[in-house]
Design a protein around this motif. Structure first.
Motif, short mmCIF file in Angstrom:
data_model
loop_
_atom_site.label_atom_id
_atom_site.label_comp_id
_atom_site.label_asym_id
_atom_site.label_seq_id
_atom_site.Cartn_x
_atom_site.Cartn_y
_atom_site.Cartn_z
N TYR A 286 0.81 -1.22 0.00
CA TYR A 286 0.00 0.00 0.00
C TYR A 286 0.85 1.27 0.00
O TYR A 286 0.35 2.35 -0.37
N TYR B 188 0.05 5.35 -1.40
CA TYR B 188 -0.19 6.50 -0.53
C TYR B 188 1.06 7.32 -0.21
O TYR B 188 1.03 8.16 0.67
N GLY C 19 -5.06 16.83 1.79
CA GLY C 19 -5.03 15.79 2.82
C GLY C 19 -3.75 15.00 2.82
O GLY C 19 -3.76 13.78 2.65
N ASN D 83 -3.22 11.00 2.91
CA ASN D 83 -4.16 10.43 3.86
C ASN D 83 -5.21 9.60 3.12
O ASN D 83 -5.85 10.09 2.18
N SER D 84 -5.37 8.37 3.54
CA SER D 84 -6.39 7.50 2.94
C SER D 84 -7.70 7.63 3.71
O SER D 84 -7.78 8.33 4.71
N GLU D 85 -8.72 6.94 3.21
CA GLU D 85 -9.99 6.95 3.91
C GLU D 85 -9.85 6.28 5.28
O GLU D 85 -9.01 5.43 5.48
N LYS D 86 -10.70 6.72 6.19
CA LYS D 86 -10.60 6.25 7.57
C LYS D 86 -10.72 4.73 7.67
O LYS D 86 -9.97 4.07 8.39
N LEU D 87 -11.65 4.15 6.92
CA LEU D 87 -11.85 2.71 6.98
C LEU D 87 -10.62 1.97 6.46
O LEU D 87 -10.19 0.96 7.04
N ILE D 88 -10.03 2.46 5.37
CA ILE D 88 -8.84 1.83 4.81
C ILE D 88 -7.68 1.94 5.80
O ILE D 88 -6.92 0.98 5.99
N SER D 89 -7.54 3.10 6.43
CA SER D 89 -6.48 3.29 7.42
C SER D 89 -6.62 2.31 8.57
O SER D 89 -5.64 1.73 9.05
N ASP E 181 -3.39 12.51 12.01
CA ASP E 181 -2.56 13.45 11.26
C ASP E 181 -1.21 13.57 11.95
O ASP E 181 -1.05 14.32 12.92
#
Length: 311
Positions: free
Chosen positions: A144, A148, A160, A171-177, A259
């Motif tokens: 990944y 990113y 972002g 920054n990726s989406e919250k769910l992916i993170s 962040d």
């Protein structure tokens, strides 16, 4: 140049140089052993892979040091992705190799009447595939990073992002993170647990052996027994391993879902390199109790031999 940047640069430089010297010494230990015709143990292959993985992890300190002393320095697009990816892969391989080393050592010293004794003849044959599996798992787990991660210039037109000095992370989406954090943390916790269990088993075996031969040690010497010294070495290694990697897991997980800042990024890099920089010195003491050249002189010739003692 800020004083904090100077301190960071000195720390990364010292850590990198010290780690490179220690791993080079351990690698020279094996090279001399190979040329001297000393019998190779199955676990030697694991330690060799661990040394090379440590070298890659410590190479991360080079751009960190340059960036600390030169605030305008940053990696380009390709170098940024490769540097972070190889660092994470090598960190994963270093973690898994240390755990596998402890696991196979536990099998080696297990008594003949234990259930682990049946794996002794198979151990030399399965070490290679296990090491290949470690590389494959790490290469897939951190793929990944190519998606990113970008360089400073490429991140200017992206919203972002987190600027970490030498690179930027999108920054990726919250769910992916969260999914990434779960996968990485689960992988690290499994190997940490394997290291703790196998080391605990070895300590248990050594203490039982010490009790059986305690009367012999009393009659021979007042010095600490070999079992006590081996137990202390194992406990020192596992404590450093767990402390540094557990701290690194916490920093990495926090950075993935929040962040982060450049200071947090540098701290994570420093913690990830602590064990690769320290472990060769622990292994030289634990894996080869002493490593020295014994020179005996005659009238016209000097004979040198490298002396090792197995675990």
């Amino acid at each position: 140049m800020a004083s904090r940047d100077t301190v960071e640069g000195i720390f990364f430089l010292s850590q990198t140089v010290l780690g490179m010297l220690g791993n080079s010494a351990l690698l020279c230990c094996f090279i001399i052993a190979d040329f001297s015709g000393i019998r190779v143990k199955p676990t030697d292959l694991i330690v060799k892979q661990l040394v090379w993985a440590n070298f890659i992890v410590l190479c991360r300190g080079i751009p960190q040091t340059i960036a600390a002393f030169d605030q305008t320095y940053h990696l380009d697009y390709v170098s940024c992705k490769l540097a972070l990816y190889l660092h994470r892969v090598a960190r994963g391989v270093s973690l898994s190799s240390t755990s596998l080393l402890s696991f196979f050592q536990a099998i080696t010293i297990s008594p003949s009447n234990s259930r682990w004794a049946q794996f002794k003849p198979r151990a030399p044959r399965i070490i290679g595939p296990f090491l290949g599996l470690c590389w494959a798992l790490a290469l897939l787990l951190y793929i990944y990073i190519f998606v990113y991660t970008t360089d400073i210039r490429g991140g200017r037109n992206v919203t972002g992002i987190q600027d970490f000095g030498i690179c930027t992370v999108i920054n990726s989406e919250k769910l992916i993170s969260i999914l990434i954090v779960i996968l990485i943390a689960t992988n690290d916790v499994i190997f940490l647990g394997l290291m703790m269990l196998s080391s605990g088993y070895m300590v248990f075996i050594l203490l039982k052996h010490k009790q059986r031969v305690q009367h012999i040690h009393r009659s021979l010497s007042p010095r600490s027994s070999p079992e006590t010294r081996a137990t202390q070495s194992i406990l020192t290694l596992v404590c450093c391993f767990v402390i540094f990697y557990a701290t690194s897991v916490v920093f990495t997980s926090y950075m993935s879902v929040s962040d982060g800042s450049r200071w947090l990024f540098n701290t994570d890099a420093a913690m990830a390199a602590c064990f690769p920089a320290l472990c060769p010195f622990l292994l030289i003491r634990h894996y080869a109790s002493f490593f020295r050249l014994c020179c005996t002189s005659s009238y016209q010739t000097t004979h040198c031999a490298c002396v090792f003692r197995e675990l």
